[in-house]
Motif scaffolding. Structure first.
Motif, PDB file in Angstrom:
ATOM      1  N   GLY A 101       0.801  -1.210   0.000  1.00 53.35           N
ATOM      2  CA  GLY A 101       0.000   0.000   0.000  1.00 53.35           C
ATOM      3  C   GLY A 101       0.838   1.267   0.000  1.00 53.35           C
ATOM      4  O   GLY A 101       1.925   1.298   0.582  1.00 53.35           O
ATOM      5  N   PHE A 102       0.356   2.302  -0.670  1.00 57.67           N
ATOM      6  CA  PHE A 102       0.970   3.624  -0.601  1.00 57.67           C
ATOM      7  C   PHE A 102      -0.057   4.673  -1.016  1.00 57.67           C
ATOM      8  O   PHE A 102      -1.015   4.402  -1.746  1.00 57.67           O
ATOM      9  CB  PHE A 102       2.231   3.733  -1.473  1.00 57.67           C
ATOM     10  CG  PHE A 102       2.040   3.395  -2.931  1.00 57.67           C
ATOM     11  CD1 PHE A 102       1.417   4.281  -3.809  1.00 57.67           C
ATOM     12  CD2 PHE A 102       2.506   2.196  -3.438  1.00 57.67           C
ATOM     13  CE1 PHE A 102       1.268   3.974  -5.152  1.00 57.67           C
ATOM     14  CE2 PHE A 102       2.350   1.867  -4.782  1.00 57.67           C
ATOM     15  CZ  PHE A 102       1.734   2.759  -5.637  1.00 57.67           C
ATOM     16  N   VAL A 103       0.159   5.875  -0.496  1.00 59.71           N
ATOM     17  CA  VAL A 103      -0.603   7.051  -0.889  1.00 59.71           C
ATOM     18  C   VAL A 103       0.406   8.159  -1.146  1.00 59.71           C
ATOM     19  O   VAL A 103       1.269   8.433  -0.308  1.00 59.71           O
ATOM     20  CB  VAL A 103      -1.602   7.501   0.206  1.00 59.71           C
ATOM     21  CG1 VAL A 103      -2.311   8.777  -0.218  1.00 59.71           C
ATOM     22  CG2 VAL A 103      -2.609   6.408   0.494  1.00 59.71           C
ATOM     23  N   ILE A 104       0.307   8.775  -2.307  1.00 52.62           N
ATOM     24  CA  ILE A 104       1.192   9.882  -2.676  1.00 52.62           C
ATOM     25  C   ILE A 104       0.320  11.078  -3.033  1.00 52.62           C
ATOM     26  O   ILE A 104      -0.490  11.011  -3.955  1.00 52.62           O
ATOM     27  CB  ILE A 104       2.107   9.513  -3.861  1.00 52.62           C
ATOM     28  CG1 ILE A 104       2.928   8.257  -3.520  1.00 52.62           C
ATOM     29  CG2 ILE A 104       3.008  10.682  -4.229  1.00 52.62           C
ATOM     30  CD1 ILE A 104       3.759   7.742  -4.685  1.00 52.62           C
ATOM     31  N   TYR A 117      -2.722   3.264  -3.676  1.00 51.65           N
ATOM     32  CA  TYR A 117      -2.705   1.809  -3.851  1.00 51.65           C
ATOM     33  C   TYR A 117      -3.059   1.194  -2.506  1.00 51.65           C
ATOM     34  O   TYR A 117      -2.373   1.406  -1.510  1.00 51.65           O
ATOM     35  CB  TYR A 117      -1.336   1.339  -4.327  1.00 51.65           C
ATOM     36  CG  TYR A 117      -1.128  -0.151  -4.247  1.00 51.65           C
ATOM     37  CD1 TYR A 117      -2.020  -1.035  -4.862  1.00 51.65           C
ATOM     38  CD2 TYR A 117      -0.045  -0.689  -3.551  1.00 51.65           C
ATOM     39  CE1 TYR A 117      -1.828  -2.409  -4.775  1.00 51.65           C
ATOM     40  CE2 TYR A 117       0.162  -2.048  -3.469  1.00 51.65           C
ATOM     41  CZ  TYR A 117      -0.735  -2.908  -4.084  1.00 51.65           C
ATOM     42  OH  TYR A 117      -0.556  -4.268  -3.997  1.00 51.65           O
ATOM     43  N   ASP A 118      -4.176   0.451  -2.471  1.00 52.36           N
ATOM     44  CA  ASP A 118      -4.671  -0.097  -1.200  1.00 52.36           C
ATOM     45  C   ASP A 118      -4.393  -1.586  -1.035  1.00 52.36           C
ATOM     46  O   ASP A 118      -4.876  -2.222  -0.094  1.00 52.36           O
ATOM     47  CB  ASP A 118      -6.171   0.160  -1.067  1.00 52.36           C
ATOM     48  CG  ASP A 118      -6.995  -0.512  -2.167  1.00 52.36           C
ATOM     49  OD1 ASP A 118      -6.416  -1.278  -2.973  1.00 52.36           O
ATOM     50  OD2 ASP A 118      -8.214  -0.274  -2.229  1.00 52.36           O
ATOM     51  N   GLY A 119      -3.588  -2.150  -1.939  1.00 49.51           N
ATOM     52  CA  GLY A 119      -3.309  -3.583  -1.909  1.00 49.51           C
ATOM     53  C   GLY A 119      -4.104  -4.361  -2.935  1.00 49.51           C
ATOM     54  O   GLY A 119      -3.775  -5.509  -3.249  1.00 49.51           O
ATOM     55  N   PHE A 244       0.006   3.927  10.751  1.00 53.22           N
ATOM     56  CA  PHE A 244      -1.048   4.296   9.812  1.00 53.22           C
ATOM     57  C   PHE A 244      -2.274   3.433  10.064  1.00 53.22           C
ATOM     58  O   PHE A 244      -2.169   2.297  10.543  1.00 53.22           O
ATOM     59  CB  PHE A 244      -0.605   4.097   8.358  1.00 53.22           C
ATOM     60  CG  PHE A 244       0.540   4.966   7.932  1.00 53.22           C
ATOM     61  CD1 PHE A 244       0.547   6.318   8.201  1.00 53.22           C
ATOM     62  CD2 PHE A 244       1.623   4.423   7.242  1.00 53.22           C
ATOM     63  CE1 PHE A 244       1.609   7.122   7.806  1.00 53.22           C
ATOM     64  CE2 PHE A 244       2.683   5.214   6.832  1.00 53.22           C
ATOM     65  CZ  PHE A 244       2.677   6.567   7.126  1.00 53.22           C
ATOM     66  N   ALA A 245      -3.445   3.957   9.707  1.00 57.26           N
ATOM     67  CA  ALA A 245      -4.691   3.198   9.756  1.00 57.26           C
ATOM     68  C   ALA A 245      -5.067   2.753   8.347  1.00 57.26           C
ATOM     69  O   ALA A 245      -4.628   3.346   7.354  1.00 57.26           O
ATOM     70  CB  ALA A 245      -5.814   4.059  10.338  1.00 57.26           C
TER      71      ALA A 245
END
Length: 270
Positions: A101-104, A117-119, A244-245
């Motif tokens: 997972g990542f958030v940009i 990207y939540d998996g 992170f949640a």
């Protein structure tokens, strides 16, 4: 305008979520104080120092050991007008990274973008324009990065920092024209080692924090394929293993946002 991130990234996003242009302008003539800077303090053209490559691998290996990472990047990106004028645009990028997972989040006065990207799915979102595109995604961060580049031409900012130690960049390391230590520098209060690298079309530098946390604290990339030498620069602040949640990685669009298709990339994979 041609951005340093390359046409592949620009074309995919322009079709998928729209693009904006800057009307800003500034003189290309450099101040006399810049032209008068002393000659190069380091003359190691053509030298590939194994210690510089090892430092790069050690940095990447350390980043991949973290379970989670938080990054704030204060960056400047040059774009070049059709008549060759170089314009500098500033922006802030916030990263939340876990496995998977990542958030940009990229934000500037001209445009903003969000990559999530939540998996299971990958989403590109433009809050100001009110458009988003979502596609199914593989199960790991590395697979997602490879897939979105090969299929959609999207290369996410700073992803190379995580690749130097995993073998995927072995050919690039082997082809380096030069790699060496420039010296030391203090970046935002952190003592760093400064390294310079040259590839066929790109010059770049990285400042790596000294000690048991070899974090990259500053990055400079120069595009030598363009006579104007457009440059990307970022200063990086890090959080190692923050909490992170799951909700941090969930995509929630504005109620008026419209879903569109992500354009398929048909260019070269260089």
């Amino acid at each position: 305008m041609r951005s340093l991130y390359g046409r592949a990234f620009a074309v995919a996003l322009a079709v998928a979520v729209g693009s904006t242009q800057s009307d800003a302008a500034q003189s290309r003539s450099a101040p006399s104080s810049l032209r008068a800077v002393s000659k190069n303090p380091v003359a190691r053209e053509g030298v590939v120092d194994p210690a510089a490559i090892e430092a790069l691998k050690k940095m990447s290996a350390y980043l991949t050991t973290a379970n989670t990472l938080g990054i704030t990047s204060q960056g400047s990106l040059d774009v070049v007008t059709n008549d060759g004028q170089r314009i500098q645009l500033d922006g802030t990028t916030e990263y939340k990274i876990r496995r998977p997972g990542f958030v940009i989040d990229y934000a500037s006065d001209i445009k903003d973008r969000r990559f999530i990207y939540d998996g299971k799915t990958f989403t590109v979102y433009s809050p100001k324009l009110g458009y988003y595109a979502t596609v199914a995604a593989p199960a790991t961060n590395r697979e997602v990065l490879d897939t979105i580049y090969k299929k959609f031409g999207i290369a996410l900012p700073l992803e190379d920092l995580f690749r130097w130690g995993d073998g995927s960049s072995a050919a690039r390391l082997q082809a380096l024209k030069s790699a060496y230590a420039v010296g030391t520098a203090t970046i935002d209060g952190a003592e760093t080692d400064h390294y310079a690298f040259r590839e066929a079309d790109v010059d770049w530098e990285v400042w790596i924090q000294r000690g048991d946390q070899p974090l990259p604290r500053k990055l400079v990339i120069v595009d030598r394929t363009d006579p104007s030498r457009p440059t990307f620069m970022a200063r990086l602040n890090w959080q190692v293993n923050p909490t992170f949640a799951d909700s941090d990685f969930a995509f929630v669009a504005d109620g008026n946002a419209k879903r569109i298709q992500l354009a398929t990339f048909k260019g070269s994979e260089k």
